[in-house]
Scaffold this motif. Sequence first.
Motif, PDB file in Angstrom:
ATOM      1  N   UNK A   1       0.834  -1.207   0.000  1.00  0.00           N
ATOM      2  CA  UNK A   1       0.000   0.000   0.000  1.00  0.00           C
ATOM      3  C   UNK A   1       0.870   1.260   0.000  1.00  0.00           C
ATOM      4  N   UNK A   2       2.016   1.182   0.666  1.00  0.00           N
ATOM      5  CA  UNK A   2       2.893   2.344   0.770  1.00  0.00           C
ATOM      6  C   UNK A   2       3.821   2.502  -0.425  1.00  0.00           C
ATOM      7  N   UNK A   3       3.916   1.452  -1.258  1.00  0.00           N
ATOM      8  CA  UNK A   3       4.874   1.499  -2.359  1.00  0.00           C
ATOM      9  C   UNK A   3       6.298   1.302  -1.885  1.00  0.00           C
ATOM     10  N   UNK A   4       6.459   0.573  -0.784  1.00  0.00           N
ATOM     11  CA  UNK A   4       7.788   0.304  -0.228  1.00  0.00           C
ATOM     12  C   UNK A   4       8.178  -1.138  -0.565  1.00  0.00           C
ATOM     13  N   UNK A   5       9.348  -1.351  -1.091  1.00  0.00           N
ATOM     14  CA  UNK A   5       9.819  -2.694  -1.392  1.00  0.00           C
ATOM     15  C   UNK A   5      10.276  -3.384  -0.112  1.00  0.00           C
ATOM     16  N   UNK A   6      10.106  -4.690  -0.079  1.00  0.00           N
ATOM     17  CA  UNK A   6      10.409  -5.445   1.142  1.00  0.00           C
ATOM     18  C   UNK A   6      11.888  -5.367   1.512  1.00  0.00           C
ATOM     19  N   UNK A   7      12.764  -5.156   0.531  1.00  0.00           N
ATOM     20  CA  UNK A   7      14.199  -5.099   0.809  1.00  0.00           C
ATOM     21  C   UNK A   7      14.646  -3.726   1.309  1.00  0.00           C
ATOM     22  N   UNK A   8      13.773  -2.731   1.216  1.00  0.00           N
ATOM     23  CA  UNK A   8      14.130  -1.401   1.693  1.00  0.00           C
ATOM     24  C   UNK A   8      14.110  -1.356   3.221  1.00  0.00           C
ATOM     25  N   UNK A   9      14.804  -0.364   3.771  1.00  0.00           N
ATOM     26  CA  UNK A   9      14.745  -0.123   5.212  1.00  0.00           C
ATOM     27  C   UNK A   9      13.457   0.643   5.515  1.00  0.00           C
ATOM     28  N   UNK A  10      12.751   0.209   6.534  1.00  0.00           N
ATOM     29  CA  UNK A  10      11.510   0.876   6.920  1.00  0.00           C
ATOM     30  C   UNK A  10      11.265   0.680   8.409  1.00  0.00           C
ATOM     31  N   UNK A  11      10.447   1.541   8.967  1.00  0.00           N
ATOM     32  CA  UNK A  11      10.073   1.467  10.374  1.00  0.00           C
ATOM     33  C   UNK A  11       8.677   0.871  10.501  1.00  0.00           C
ATOM     34  N   UNK A  12       8.462   0.174  11.626  1.00  0.00           N
ATOM     35  CA  UNK A  12       7.150  -0.420  11.897  1.00  0.00           C
ATOM     36  C   UNK A  12       6.604   0.162  13.193  1.00  0.00           C
ATOM     37  N   UNK A  13       5.409   0.683  13.144  1.00  0.00           N
ATOM     38  CA  UNK A  13       4.677   1.078  14.347  1.00  0.00           C
ATOM     39  C   UNK A  13       3.456   0.172  14.484  1.00  0.00           C
TER      40      UNK A  13
END
Length: 469
Positions: A449-461
């Motif tokens: 939904x966010x357009x973020x690839x799984x291999x990218x760095x991202x934060x989870x709340x």
Amino acid sequence: MTILSGYLMPHPPVVISAVGHDQSKIVNATAQAMDQVGRQIAELAPEVIVVISPHGPLFSDAIAIRGEETLEGSLGSFGASEIHLKKQNAVGLVKALAEKAVEQNLPAVIFDRHLAKRFDVSGELDHGVIVPLSFVENHYQNYKLVEITYGLLPTDELYRFGQLLTACIEQQGLRAVIIASGDLSHKLKDSGPYRYDARGPEFDAWVIESFQNNDLVKVVTADEDLCEGAGECGKKSLDIMIGALDGLETTTRVLSYEGPFGVGYGVVALTDLKPSEQAKRFDDIVMGVQQRRLTRRNQEDSFVKLARAAIEAYVRQQKRIKLPEALKQTALGGPSKGVFVSIKSSGGLRGCIGTTIGTQKSLGEEIIHNAIQASTEDPRFPEIEPWELEQLAISVDVLSKGELVSGLEALDPKKYGVIVETDYRRGLLLPDLEGIDSAEEQIRIALNKAGIKEKEAYRIHRFTVERHI
């Protein structure tokens, strides 16, 4: 009498030995019952068999009727291309049915190869047709076929379409059998295709016991939340078939029921049809549907009532309501928070928009704003129209403050919603959604939904919700 009989038949390819091999033995009771149906149909020798399937071209806003002169398909996608069906379509009946549907303001479309190409879907018969008819073909082949794929329409509209189907069959002087193709609950066991839900066995018991008691009204008026929670695919097929039997007394026999793979398979025969004024069920169906909707409305709390009032006023009059004075002294008049408003119809999700933090002066105003947005601005759906308002089920989720977590081990998709973010991209998924049973799946959908690839760095709340229904 032009409608000779009606049947509920499941469509698991595993029931055919060429597909299921040794597993077919586990559903032998279903296979024997379906063979019994094939023998009964052979004795009746219908000119036309109408099959209502969930797995053809499925539209949210229309019923699809196959329009090609020759209908053909196989179980090749299940490793059994030798299980092949080729039948002549009852084209005259199809055209008459589509024309009458338009006259009666019932949304229906003739689905041919041109529409198949336009929507990039198969023009072949689906397994919802081929599996049941395989058992008929063993005993009888001299019939034309009509395939109908139900639309995600309200119960009473599907029932009316069934009535119209019978009227067209009678007008053309045809002898016909109707098969409602559909499995019952897909949530009988955790080992099944979906996670266990208590509404699964409850739904199956509702349907089977209703048939055992020959209470067709009860079958049709089953609660929508119960049907949705059960994960079934046969209820709308039954709505049309039972509509086609309106005004007919039936002898109803449950030939078999089992669910060894976590999916309910029911085989039911409705035979010995006789015209009867007492068997005209449409008024009872409408009353049952209206009572179900009224009961749902009466059980709504103040949060949902406010969202519904906002939606109805805006859709009908383009008027944005204000928070009533009486509610300003309650929690709705207090500080605003993140709120999601979800709208469902008989076709499933109809709109869902929300905020992760409060953006309005009060919680009530946040609900009003997001309710209007969900009904008019969700890019996935057209704006809600006035005729839909009575059918809507609405829920309001009030979000807690998000909490940063280090990984999937801190998540539980039934308890926590998630927000994933990196840079300016953000995706949110509410907790306790149908069909989402793992943290991995929850994160994957949120990332998409966010357009973020799984291999990218991202934060989870993670966050919890206070759900109002």
